[in-house]
Motif scaffolding. Structure first.
Motif, PDB file in Angstrom:
ATOM      1  N   MET A   2      12.307   9.427  23.436  1.00  0.00           N
ATOM      2  CA  MET A   2      12.106  10.558  24.331  1.00  0.00           C
ATOM      3  C   MET A   2      13.072  11.669  23.939  1.00  0.00           C
ATOM      4  N   ARG A   3      12.522  12.844  23.629  1.00  0.00           N
ATOM      5  CA  ARG A   3      13.333  13.972  23.183  1.00  0.00           C
ATOM      6  C   ARG A   3      13.031  15.198  24.032  1.00  0.00           C
ATOM      7  N   GLY A   4      13.957  16.145  24.000  1.00  0.00           N
ATOM      8  CA  GLY A   4      13.715  17.392  24.686  1.00  0.00           C
ATOM      9  C   GLY A   4      14.783  18.418  24.379  1.00  0.00           C
ATOM     10  N   GLU A   5      14.542  19.628  24.863  1.00  0.00           N
ATOM     11  CA  GLU A   5      15.490  20.736  24.757  1.00  0.00           C
ATOM     12  C   GLU A   5      15.536  21.443  26.093  1.00  0.00           C
ATOM     13  N   GLY A   6      16.677  22.044  26.361  1.00  0.00           N
ATOM     14  CA  GLY A   6      16.813  22.782  27.597  1.00  0.00           C
ATOM     15  C   GLY A   6      17.988  23.730  27.539  1.00  0.00           C
ATOM     16  N   VAL A   7      18.196  24.413  28.645  1.00  0.00           N
ATOM     17  CA  VAL A   7      19.336  25.318  28.767  1.00  0.00           C
ATOM     18  C   VAL A   7      19.988  25.108  30.128  1.00  0.00           C
ATOM     19  N   PHE A   8      21.277  25.286  30.147  1.00  0.00           N
ATOM     20  CA  PHE A   8      22.015  25.404  31.401  1.00  0.00           C
ATOM     21  C   PHE A   8      22.450  26.862  31.491  1.00  0.00           C
ATOM     22  N   VAL A   9      22.207  27.492  32.625  1.00  0.00           N
ATOM     23  CA  VAL A   9      22.551  28.906  32.794  1.00  0.00           C
ATOM     24  C   VAL A   9      23.362  29.095  34.073  1.00  0.00           C
ATOM     25  N   GLY A  10      24.119  30.172  34.109  1.00  0.00           N
ATOM     26  CA  GLY A  10      24.915  30.485  35.288  1.00  0.00           C
ATOM     27  C   GLY A  10      26.387  30.224  35.044  1.00  0.00           C
ATOM     28  N   PRO A  11      27.228  30.545  36.020  1.00  0.00           N
ATOM     29  CA  PRO A  11      28.675  30.442  35.844  1.00  0.00           C
ATOM     30  C   PRO A  11      29.172  29.024  35.548  1.00  0.00           C
ATOM     31  N   GLU A  12      28.399  27.994  35.915  1.00  0.00           N
ATOM     32  CA  GLU A  12      28.821  26.607  35.686  1.00  0.00           C
ATOM     33  C   GLU A  12      28.104  25.956  34.497  1.00  0.00           C
ATOM     34  N   ALA A  13      27.454  26.758  33.644  1.00  0.00           N
ATOM     35  CA  ALA A  13      26.629  26.214  32.559  1.00  0.00           C
ATOM     36  C   ALA A  13      27.417  25.284  31.637  1.00  0.00           C
ATOM     37  N   TYR A  14      28.582  25.733  31.150  1.00  0.00           N
ATOM     38  CA  TYR A  14      29.322  24.905  30.205  1.00  0.00           C
ATOM     39  C   TYR A  14      29.885  23.667  30.884  1.00  0.00           C
ATOM     40  N   ARG A  15      30.312  23.776  32.119  1.00  0.00           N
ATOM     41  CA  ARG A  15      30.798  22.596  32.852  1.00  0.00           C
ATOM     42  C   ARG A  15      29.666  21.586  33.066  1.00  0.00           C
ATOM     43  N   THR A  16      28.466  22.084  33.298  1.00  0.00           N
ATOM     44  CA  THR A  16      27.316  21.184  33.457  1.00  0.00           C
ATOM     45  C   THR A  16      27.058  20.436  32.160  1.00  0.00           C
ATOM     46  N   PHE A  17      27.122  21.165  31.019  1.00  0.00           N
ATOM     47  CA  PHE A  17      26.944  20.506  29.730  1.00  0.00           C
ATOM     48  C   PHE A  17      28.043  19.462  29.515  1.00  0.00           C
ATOM     49  N   GLN A  18      29.285  19.774  29.878  1.00  0.00           N
ATOM     50  CA  GLN A  18      30.387  18.817  29.731  1.00  0.00           C
ATOM     51  C   GLN A  18      30.136  17.564  30.574  1.00  0.00           C
ATOM     52  N   ALA A  19      29.588  17.736  31.766  1.00  0.00           N
ATOM     53  CA  ALA A  19      29.278  16.578  32.620  1.00  0.00           C
ATOM     54  C   ALA A  19      28.211  15.707  31.964  1.00  0.00           C
ATOM     55  N   LEU A  20      27.200  16.341  31.364  1.00  0.00           N
ATOM     56  CA  LEU A  20      26.167  15.577  30.657  1.00  0.00           C
ATOM     57  C   LEU A  20      26.774  14.873  29.446  1.00  0.00           C
ATOM     58  N   ALA A  21      27.664  15.539  28.730  1.00  0.00           N
ATOM     59  CA  ALA A  21      28.318  14.931  27.564  1.00  0.00           C
ATOM     60  C   ALA A  21      29.151  13.720  27.972  1.00  0.00           C
ATOM     61  N   SER A  22      29.791  13.776  29.125  1.00  0.00           N
ATOM     62  CA  SER A  22      30.593  12.623  29.563  1.00  0.00           C
ATOM     63  C   SER A  22      29.693  11.415  29.833  1.00  0.00           C
ATOM     64  N   ILE A  23      28.461  11.653  30.299  1.00  0.00           N
ATOM     65  CA  ILE A  23      27.493  10.566  30.486  1.00  0.00           C
ATOM     66  C   ILE A  23      27.084  10.014  29.115  1.00  0.00           C
TER      67      ILE A  23
END
Length: 194
Positions: free
Chosen positions: A51-72
């Motif tokens: 299962m593959r995909g692409e997406g974007v996180f936008v807004g003031p918390e975008a990079y923190r959201t990506f960091q949370a996903l990376a920690s998972i």
């Protein structure tokens, strides 16, 4: 038009779903040469789904959201992927990539999940005494502390490993006589414990 539920993996919930998804199904097939140049195809069972995909996180918390996903991603265990369209599945998170230089307010990313086989069970399964197989019925034999499975049409090592709660590598190690794990023959004795 109704909105799709958000995608979830373990305790991470996507603030908005990825914009592309793909899922690959695979069936492993062996080709056996036949006299006259023909070949016979044999199904070796379904492979795992990718299962593959692409997406974007936008807004003031975008990079923190990506960091949370990376920690998972860095957790070394599989988890449940609940997708808005696909059937929920236990998967390994095998890839997480940035698709551009991240900014604090915009992160474009890619991900890949691989479906897990059914979980292994601790201990050995009880194997009944010898039976006579008819019409492709399963036949098993037990000898002392070792247990064996008699191969019937349609059996694959992958399926037998799942059936007996073994890792495929363990089943292969129990059967050093098997030179090609993708090819087992009807009537062959496969050691499944001991």
């Amino acid at each position: 038009m109704s909105r799709l539920a958000p995608m979830r993996y373990k305790n991470f919930v996507w603030p908005h779903n990825p914009y592309t998804y793909s899922i690959d199904y695979e069936r492993r097939v062996a080709a056996h040469p036949m006299p006259g140049g023909d070949c016979q195809l044999e199904s070796l069972g379904q492979g795992y789904r990718v299962m593959r995909g692409e997406g974007v996180f936008v807004g003031p918390e975008a990079y923190r959201t990506f960091q949370a996903l990376a920690s998972i991603y860095y957790e070394n265990t599989p988890g449940m992927l609940v997708h808005p369209v696909w059937q929920a599945a236990k998967v390994w998170f095998v890839e997480l990539a940035l698709a551009q230089e991240p900014r604090a307010d915009y992160v474009r990313y890619r991900f890949t999940f691989w479906e897990c086989p059914p979980p292994s069970q601790e201990g050995l399964k009880e194997v009944p005494s010898p039976q006579t197989g008819t019409g492709g019925a399963e036949t098993r034999a037990q000898s002392g502390t070792a247990a064996y499975h008699i191969v019937v049409k349609g059996d694959t090592l992958w399926d037998l490993a799942r059936q007996y709660g073994l890792a495929l590598s363990r089943l292969i190690a129990l059967n050093p006589q098997i030179k090609n794990p993708n090819l087992i023959r009807v009537g062959e004795r496969i050691k499944v414990s001991g």
